[in-house]
Design a protein around this motif. Structure first.
Motif, PDB file in Angstrom:
ATOM      1  N   GLY A   1      65.222 -24.200  60.804  1.00 29.10           N
ATOM      2  CA  GLY A   1      66.533 -23.564  60.874  1.00 29.10           C
ATOM      3  C   GLY A   1      67.463 -23.943  59.744  1.00 29.10           C
ATOM      4  O   GLY A   1      68.669 -23.715  59.834  1.00 29.10           O
ATOM      5  N   ILE A   2      66.924 -24.538  58.668  1.00 30.41           N
ATOM      6  CA  ILE A   2      67.743 -24.932  57.525  1.00 30.41           C
ATOM      7  C   ILE A   2      67.769 -23.797  56.510  1.00 30.41           C
ATOM      8  O   ILE A   2      66.721 -23.222  56.181  1.00 30.41           O
ATOM      9  N   ILE A   3      68.947 -23.480  55.998  1.00 27.04           N
ATOM     10  CA  ILE A   3      69.102 -22.387  55.041  1.00 27.04           C
ATOM     11  C   ILE A   3      69.502 -22.963  53.690  1.00 27.04           C
ATOM     12  O   ILE A   3      70.424 -23.776  53.600  1.00 27.04           O
ATOM     13  N   LEU A   4      68.813 -22.550  52.635  1.00 30.14           N
ATOM     14  CA  LEU A   4      69.148 -23.010  51.295  1.00 30.14           C
ATOM     15  C   LEU A   4      70.374 -22.272  50.765  1.00 30.14           C
ATOM     16  O   LEU A   4      70.541 -21.078  50.995  1.00 30.14           O
TER      17      LEU A   4
ATOM     18  N   PHE B   1      66.767 -35.979  60.283  1.00 29.83           N
ATOM     19  CA  PHE B   1      66.342 -34.596  60.496  1.00 29.83           C
ATOM     20  C   PHE B   1      65.596 -34.026  59.287  1.00 29.83           C
ATOM     21  O   PHE B   1      64.688 -33.216  59.427  1.00 29.83           O
ATOM     22  N   ARG B   2      65.986 -34.465  58.078  1.00 32.40           N
ATOM     23  CA  ARG B   2      65.350 -33.934  56.885  1.00 32.40           C
ATOM     24  C   ARG B   2      64.119 -34.741  56.465  1.00 32.40           C
ATOM     25  O   ARG B   2      63.483 -34.423  55.463  1.00 32.40           O
ATOM     26  N   SER B   3      63.793 -35.791  57.217  1.00 28.41           N
ATOM     27  CA  SER B   3      62.655 -36.638  56.856  1.00 28.41           C
ATOM     28  C   SER B   3      61.333 -35.877  56.773  1.00 28.41           C
ATOM     29  O   SER B   3      60.553 -36.104  55.842  1.00 28.41           O
ATOM     30  N   PRO B   4      61.017 -34.953  57.711  1.00 30.95           N
ATOM     31  CA  PRO B   4      59.763 -34.185  57.572  1.00 30.95           C
ATOM     32  C   PRO B   4      59.690 -33.401  56.263  1.00 30.95           C
ATOM     33  O   PRO B   4      58.619 -33.306  55.650  1.00 30.95           O
ATOM     34  N   LEU B   5      60.824 -32.856  55.825  1.00 28.27           N
ATOM     35  CA  LEU B   5      60.848 -32.130  54.553  1.00 28.27           C
ATOM     36  C   LEU B   5      60.587 -33.083  53.388  1.00 28.27           C
ATOM     37  O   LEU B   5      59.837 -32.752  52.459  1.00 28.27           O
TER      38      LEU B   5
ATOM     39  N   GLU C   1      59.580 -21.712  46.825  1.00 30.21           N
ATOM     40  CA  GLU C   1      59.159 -20.751  47.855  1.00 30.21           C
ATOM     41  C   GLU C   1      58.605 -21.479  49.078  1.00 30.21           C
ATOM     42  O   GLU C   1      58.919 -21.130  50.228  1.00 30.21           O
ATOM     43  N   LYS C   2      57.784 -22.506  48.851  1.00 24.31           N
ATOM     44  CA  LYS C   2      57.198 -23.252  49.964  1.00 24.31           C
ATOM     45  C   LYS C   2      58.252 -24.049  50.722  1.00 24.31           C
ATOM     46  O   LYS C   2      58.207 -24.141  51.949  1.00 24.31           O
ATOM     47  N   ILE C   3      59.194 -24.621  49.992  1.00 22.29           N
ATOM     48  CA  ILE C   3      60.264 -25.395  50.633  1.00 22.29           C
ATOM     49  C   ILE C   3      61.140 -24.483  51.484  1.00 22.29           C
ATOM     50  O   ILE C   3      61.543 -24.843  52.596  1.00 22.29           O
ATOM     51  N   GLU C   4      61.437 -23.306  50.962  1.00 21.31           N
ATOM     52  CA  GLU C   4      62.264 -22.350  51.719  1.00 21.31           C
ATOM     53  C   GLU C   4      61.571 -21.945  53.014  1.00 21.31           C
ATOM     54  O   GLU C   4      62.196 -21.857  54.068  1.00 21.31           O
ATOM     55  N   ALA C   5      60.243 -21.716  52.930  1.00 18.78           N
ATOM     56  CA  ALA C   5      59.483 -21.354  54.127  1.00 18.78           C
ATOM     57  C   ALA C   5      59.446 -22.521  55.114  1.00 18.78           C
ATOM     58  O   ALA C   5      59.562 -22.331  56.336  1.00 18.78           O
TER      59      ALA C   5
END
Length: 387
Positions: free
Chosen positions: A278-281, A229-233, A268-272
Motif C-alpha cells: 500500500g505504499i505509493i511512490l 514497516f519498510r524493513s521488508p523493502l 519498476e520492481k520496487i514500485e510493484a
C-alpha cells in the motif's frame, strides 16, 4: 541420476529447515526478556519510562501535575493495564510548519506517553530494530541524518573506486508515507516478532488509535513502526535486487549502480513491491540521476568531480530558509517574544549541521547576517559580561 538429484535436494531442504529452526530458537531465546507483557507494564518499567519521557518537557504544567503524584499515577496505570483496560485518552491535535509543509501532529497525553515510552524501550525498539539493515538510519540510537549522509558518502566512494562516475543513483521518495501505512501488514510484522498476546494487543491499540490506515506524527510508537514497516523493502533491495550501494532514512532512500538501465528495472520492481504494502511512490521526487551531474539527498547537494572527489553542499532552499528564519527571529527578539539566547542556540545548531558540509562561504555569509541582525543584543551581552 534423477533419483539421486531428488534425494540431494531433499537433504538440502532438510538442512535448511533445521538451521532455520535453530536460528528461530536462538532468536526467541535472545529476545525472551523483551517478549513479556509483565516486564513492560511493571511499576519499575513505568517509573523509568516516566523519567525518560520528562526529559526536555519537565517545565510543562501537565508534566508537573503528573509528577506531583507520580507513584499514584503509575500504580493506576499499572493496574489498568493488568486489567486489560484502555489507557488511551485521545489526541491533542495541532499543525506545525516544517520546511514549507504543514504537518498535522497528533500528540498524546503524558500518562499515555509514559506507556508508549515503556513499550518502545522494553519491547519494540530492541526487537524490531534487530532485523533492520545497517544502512537504515532513522529513529535508532547512534544514527540520524548525519549517519545517513555519511553512509551515502561511503557508498559513493566505493562506487567511484570501482566504476568512476559511470552509472547513476535512483532517489526514492514515498507519497504521504506515514498516512498510507497499512495496519494489517504492520500487524503481521508484530505477529512474527512477538509471541505474547497481551503485549501485541497493547501495541495494536496504539496502531488502531489512528483509524483504519496510517500512523500519526507525535507518538513514539509511530516512529519505530514506520521504520520497521519498510524493513521488508530494504531487505528486498539488498538481497533480491543485489544493490550494495543502498541506504534509507525514513521515507527517503537511494540506490547506486553502474548500469542506468538496471536502475530503471529496479524502479519498476520496487514500485510493484510497494503496491503490495500500500505504499505509493512520489513520482515528482522519485528519479534517476546521472552521477556526473550531481543530485540532492536529505537537503544536501552532492557533486562528484572528475578526479573522484565528493563535494557536499547545502541545498539552496535550506540556505534561503535559514536567512528568512533569522530575520523573523530578529523581529521576535525586538518585540520581546523571543530571547537572544534562544536564537543563538538555534543558530549554533544550524551551524553545527553545516560544519559537516563544504559550506565555508555559506557559514561566513550567514555569520555576517546574524551579526548584523543581532548586533545590539550582542553588545548588551558583552557589556553584562564585563560588569
Amino acid at each position: 541420476m534423477k533419483d539421486r538429484m531428488m534425494a540431494n535436494s531433499k537433504r538440502r531442504e532438510g538442512r535448511y529447515q533445521r538451521r532455520k529452526e535453530k536460528r528461530e530458537d536462538r532468536r526467541r531465546e535472545k529476545f525472551k526478556a523483551y517478549d513479556n507483557f509483565e516486564n513492560t507494564i511493571s511499576m519499575n518499567a513505568l517509573n523509568e519510562a516516566a523519567n525518560e519521557a520528562m526529559k526536555g518537557v519537565s517545565w510543562k504544567a501537565s508534566v508537573q501535575r503528573y509528577n506531583a503524584t507520580r507513584l499514584l499515577n503509575i500504580y493506576r496505570t499499572h493496574e489498568r493495564l493488568r486489567g486489560g483496560e484502555n489507557i488511551r485518552k485521545g489526541f491533542i491535535c495541532f499543525d506545525i510548519m516544517e520546511r514549507g509543509k504543514i504537518r498535522r501532529i497528533k500528540s498524546v497525553r503524558f500518562s499515555e506517553r509514559v506507556v508508549q515510552k515503556s513499550i518502545c524501550k522494553n519491547a519494540l525498539y530492541p526487537v524490531l530494530t534487530n532485523s533492520l539493515i545497517y544502512d537504515n538510519g532513522a529513529s535508532q540510537k547512534g544514527k540520524g541524518t548525519h549517519f545517513a549522509l555519511k553512509r551515502l558518502e561511503v557508498h559513493l566512494q566505493r562506487h567511484i573506486h570501482r566504476h568512476g562516475r559511470a552509472g547513476g543513483i535512483l532517489l526514492i521518495d514515498f507519497s504521504d508515507y506515514f498516512g498510507k501505512i497499512d495496519h494489517e501488514a504492520l500487524k503481521v510484522i508484530y505477529q512474527k516478532a512477538f509471541q505474547d498476546e497481551k503485549l501485541r494487543n497493547l501495541a495494536f491499540g496504539f496502531i488502531d488509535a489512528f483509524g483504519d490506515i496510517g500512523l500519526g506524527l507525535g507518538s513514539e510508537t509511530s516512529q519505530i513502526n514506520a521504520v520497521a514497516f519498510r524493513s521488508p523493502l530494504d531487505h528486498y533491495i539488498k538481497e533480491e535486487l543485489r544493490i550494495k550501494g543502498y541506504g534509507a532514512y525514513m521515507d527517503d532512500s537511494y540506490l547506486i549502480h553502474e548500469d542506468m538501465e538496471y536502475l530503471k528495472e529496479c524502479l519498476e520492481k520496487i514500485e510493484a513491491f510497494c503496491e503490495t504494502y500500500g505504499i505509493i511512490l512520489n513520482r515528482k521526487k522519485t528519479k534517476i540521476c546521472d552521477l556526473k551531474h550531481g543530485f540532492t539527498y536529505l537537503k544536501t547537494r552532492f557533486f562528484i568531480t572528475e578526479s573522484g572527489h565528493i563535494i557536499k553542499k547545502p541545498c539552496r532552499k535550506a540556505i534561503t530558509r535559514e536567512r528568512r528564519k533569522l530575520k523573523k527571529q530578529a523581529k521576535l527578539v525586538r518585540d520581546g517574544i523571543l530571547t537572544y539566547e534562544d536564537v543563538r542556540a538555534s543558530y549554533a545548531s544550524w551551524k553545527g549541521a553545516m560544519i559537516h558540509k563544504d559550506a565555508h562561504r555559506t557559514i561566513e555569509n550567514m555569520d555576517k547576517l546574524f551579526n548584523r541582525l543581532f548586533i545590539d543584543e550582542w553588545a548588551i551581552e558583552k557589556e553584562e559580561v564585563k560588569q
